[in-house]
Design a protein around this motif. Sequence first.
Motif, PDB file in Angstrom:
ATOM      1  N   UNK A 149       0.850  -1.209   0.000  1.00  0.00           N
ATOM      2  CA  UNK A 149       0.000   0.000   0.000  1.00  0.00           C
ATOM      3  C   UNK A 149       0.877   1.246   0.000  1.00  0.00           C
ATOM      4  N   UNK A 150       2.005   1.177   0.743  1.00  0.00           N
ATOM      5  CA  UNK A 150       2.945   2.316   0.755  1.00  0.00           C
ATOM      6  C   UNK A 150       3.469   2.617  -0.641  1.00  0.00           C
ATOM      7  N   UNK A 151       3.814   1.562  -1.406  1.00  0.00           N
ATOM      8  CA  UNK A 151       4.306   1.745  -2.784  1.00  0.00           C
ATOM      9  C   UNK A 151       3.234   2.366  -3.675  1.00  0.00           C
ATOM     10  N   UNK A 152       1.994   1.886  -3.489  1.00  0.00           N
ATOM     11  CA  UNK A 152       0.888   2.425  -4.290  1.00  0.00           C
ATOM     12  C   UNK A 152       0.712   3.921  -4.018  1.00  0.00           C
ATOM     13  N   UNK A 153       0.765   4.301  -2.725  1.00  0.00           N
ATOM     14  CA  UNK A 153       0.611   5.719  -2.358  1.00  0.00           C
ATOM     15  C   UNK A 153       1.740   6.557  -2.952  1.00  0.00           C
ATOM     16  N   UNK A 154       2.966   6.037  -2.898  1.00  0.00           N
ATOM     17  CA  UNK A 154       4.105   6.790  -3.455  1.00  0.00           C
ATOM     18  C   UNK A 154       3.890   7.078  -4.942  1.00  0.00           C
ATOM     19  N   UNK A 155       3.432   6.054  -5.682  1.00  0.00           N
ATOM     20  CA  UNK A 155       3.213   6.247  -7.125  1.00  0.00           C
ATOM     21  C   UNK A 155       2.124   7.279  -7.393  1.00  0.00           C
ATOM     22  N   UNK A 156       0.991   7.134  -6.671  1.00  0.00           N
ATOM     23  CA  UNK A 156      -0.145   8.034  -6.928  1.00  0.00           C
ATOM     24  C   UNK A 156       0.144   9.473  -6.472  1.00  0.00           C
ATOM     25  N   UNK A 192       9.492  -2.629  -3.210  1.00  0.00           N
ATOM     26  CA  UNK A 192       9.315  -1.333  -2.538  1.00  0.00           C
ATOM     27  C   UNK A 192      10.484  -0.403  -2.818  1.00  0.00           C
ATOM     28  N   UNK A 193      11.712  -0.959  -2.824  1.00  0.00           N
ATOM     29  CA  UNK A 193      12.892  -0.095  -3.070  1.00  0.00           C
ATOM     30  C   UNK A 193      12.795   0.551  -4.451  1.00  0.00           C
ATOM     31  N   UNK A 194      12.202  -0.173  -5.424  1.00  0.00           N
ATOM     32  CA  UNK A 194      12.022   0.432  -6.756  1.00  0.00           C
ATOM     33  C   UNK A 194      11.205   1.720  -6.643  1.00  0.00           C
ATOM     34  N   UNK A 195      10.095   1.666  -5.876  1.00  0.00           N
ATOM     35  CA  UNK A 195       9.221   2.863  -5.729  1.00  0.00           C
ATOM     36  C   UNK A 195       9.914   3.946  -4.909  1.00  0.00           C
ATOM     37  N   UNK A 197      13.001   4.533  -4.904  1.00  0.00           N
ATOM     38  CA  UNK A 197      14.000   5.142  -5.791  1.00  0.00           C
ATOM     39  C   UNK A 197      13.337   6.114  -6.763  1.00  0.00           C
ATOM     40  N   UNK A 198      12.212   5.693  -7.329  1.00  0.00           N
ATOM     41  CA  UNK A 198      11.611   6.477  -8.414  1.00  0.00           C
ATOM     42  C   UNK A 198      10.646   7.563  -7.944  1.00  0.00           C
ATOM     43  N   UNK A 199      10.018   7.366  -6.779  1.00  0.00           N
ATOM     44  CA  UNK A 199       8.910   8.268  -6.403  1.00  0.00           C
ATOM     45  C   UNK A 199       9.167   9.095  -5.144  1.00  0.00           C
ATOM     46  N   UNK A 200      10.246   8.838  -4.415  1.00  0.00           N
ATOM     47  CA  UNK A 200      10.490   9.611  -3.182  1.00  0.00           C
ATOM     48  C   UNK A 200      11.641  10.577  -3.416  1.00  0.00           C
ATOM     49  N   UNK A 201      11.617  11.701  -2.692  1.00  0.00           N
ATOM     50  CA  UNK A 201      12.706  12.685  -2.810  1.00  0.00           C
ATOM     51  C   UNK A 201      13.805  12.414  -1.797  1.00  0.00           C
ATOM     52  N   UNK A 202      13.451  11.851  -0.646  1.00  0.00           N
ATOM     53  CA  UNK A 202      14.450  11.493   0.367  1.00  0.00           C
ATOM     54  C   UNK A 202      13.932  10.297   1.150  1.00  0.00           C
ATOM     55  N   UNK A 203      14.799   9.324   1.375  1.00  0.00           N
ATOM     56  CA  UNK A 203      14.419   8.129   2.136  1.00  0.00           C
ATOM     57  C   UNK A 203      15.344   8.030   3.342  1.00  0.00           C
ATOM     58  N   UNK A 204      14.774   8.108   4.545  1.00  0.00           N
ATOM     59  CA  UNK A 204      15.571   7.916   5.750  1.00  0.00           C
ATOM     60  C   UNK A 204      15.537   6.420   6.063  1.00  0.00           C
ATOM     61  N   UNK A 205      16.708   5.780   5.937  1.00  0.00           N
ATOM     62  CA  UNK A 205      16.805   4.324   6.106  1.00  0.00           C
ATOM     63  C   UNK A 205      16.932   3.993   7.591  1.00  0.00           C
ATOM     64  N   UNK A 206      15.995   3.225   8.097  1.00  0.00           N
ATOM     65  CA  UNK A 206      16.048   2.773   9.492  1.00  0.00           C
ATOM     66  C   UNK A 206      16.157   1.257   9.457  1.00  0.00           C
ATOM     67  N   UNK A 207      17.314   0.766   9.830  1.00  0.00           N
ATOM     68  CA  UNK A 207      17.599  -0.647   9.671  1.00  0.00           C
ATOM     69  C   UNK A 207      17.325  -1.372  10.984  1.00  0.00           C
ATOM     70  N   UNK A 208      16.400  -2.337  10.937  1.00  0.00           N
ATOM     71  CA  UNK A 208      15.992  -3.044  12.161  1.00  0.00           C
ATOM     72  C   UNK A 208      17.165  -3.694  12.892  1.00  0.00           C
ATOM     73  N   UNK A 428      16.364  -4.545 -11.767  1.00  0.00           N
ATOM     74  CA  UNK A 428      17.217  -3.672 -12.587  1.00  0.00           C
ATOM     75  C   UNK A 428      17.383  -2.298 -11.930  1.00  0.00           C
ATOM     76  N   UNK A 429      16.274  -1.734 -11.426  1.00  0.00           N
ATOM     77  CA  UNK A 429      16.318  -0.403 -10.790  1.00  0.00           C
ATOM     78  C   UNK A 429      17.207  -0.436  -9.548  1.00  0.00           C
ATOM     79  N   UNK A 430      17.030  -1.488  -8.718  1.00  0.00           N
ATOM     80  CA  UNK A 430      17.822  -1.585  -7.479  1.00  0.00           C
ATOM     81  C   UNK A 430      19.301  -1.766  -7.829  1.00  0.00           C
TER      82      UNK A 430
END
Length: 447
Positions: A149-156, A192-195, A197-208, A428-430
């Motif tokens: 759902x997060x990926x869908x929201x990013x695209x839309x 998700x990483x594809x979206x 990369x393509x749809x976000x301006x900044x991604x804050x990576x929080x690694x579990x 390919x994108x990743x």
Amino acid sequence: MPRELITLQVGQCGNQIAHEFWKQLCLEHGIRPDGILEDFAVEGSDRKDVFFYQADDEHYIPRSVLLDLEPRVIERIHKSEYNRLYNLENIWVPKEGGGAGNNWASGFAQGERYHEEIFDIIDREADGSDSLEGFMLCHSVAGGTGSGLGSYLLERINDRYPKKLVQTYSVFPSQDTSGGDVVVQPYNSLLTIKRLTQCADAVVVLDNTALQKIAVERMHVQNPTFEQVNHLVSTVMAASTSTLRYPGYMNNDLIGLISALIPTPRLHFLMTGYTPLKSPGQIEANVRKTTVLDVMRRLLQPQNMMMSTKRDRQRDHCFISILNIIQGEVDPTQVHKSLLRIRERKLANFIPWGPASIQVALSKRSPYVKETTRVSGLMMANNTSVAQLFQRTLTSYDKLRKREAFMDQFKKQPMFRDDLSEFDQSREVVQQVMDEYKAAESAGYVS
């Protein structure tokens, strides 16, 4: 003029970390759990309206949209003391409420099915802002709802609001050998990483993995609970937005904050570090004496970073950019001396093709939260070692894909019914982002 940000909290993880974030913001701005301003909160220097708006009855209401495909976490928020804080019209769970079953394709397909309902809420919230700057998405990369759902929201959102910024706080899965809680998490993560990369301006990576490690080693909690780990994330989120909420001369809007960190559009995956840390309910931090130099030196130590990457002797990972947000009693001359000392000691390794400097933003602290340390700091950095995170995802994905393992659930969804080309495109994108981060380590990157 305040530049408002709308927070989209998606899925179980997204709603949990964002709920902790709102609790932290209420503390810092002197807002009670029911949204009413405390009597002592009379200092007018903070900017509440970036994240809150006032209802007719003087309640402060978060500019947030709570979305989930199953009701458990949202029901827990309903039963908490903060149940009157949120706008009930902004909470959405489908009537069936069956969840996405940890499947990216199911989460994405349900986004398409309930598109109208979800975007009614987002559009209403956006129209209610005077000068909307962008969206903040809180989600997990490995599950079903946060990723799909997060990926869908990013695209839309990218299509509907092309000029608005999108920043995400994305929780990446644990990297243990058992493959984590979800067997299909390499598939979910890759798509998700594809979206991102393509749809976000900044991604804050929080690694579990790193968050758990920090809780055990730095905060001395033997078996960290979800609440303690989420508190860590909310501390980072609150500190990274402090310059927006307590404006100074610089970095007082999101574009100013992230443009300093991102040199080219694709290299927008940021890692964070914070010091000194304390767990919820703990009175004193584990660090006793804090000076600006001490805080800035600690921020560069790998054990304080919220992204776990191995030291690679063959490759020289380097910083593309660093922004330190220093909060507390700070003399600007101390900052200057600290930067000189860090440069002399070569504590940070920078890219050969850009300016080798640490940028510093000084931020006020909340007058309503009692702090035991004089200075605290958050580092937001763009580092080429994030390529390792993508490499791990690709390695895990290739192992599963080679055997076509666990594909049945994906093939049931319309996107994957005819072919699996979406997987190949995402891979390919990743791969391209990973290669670009590796290329950024060489002097010839910009030539």
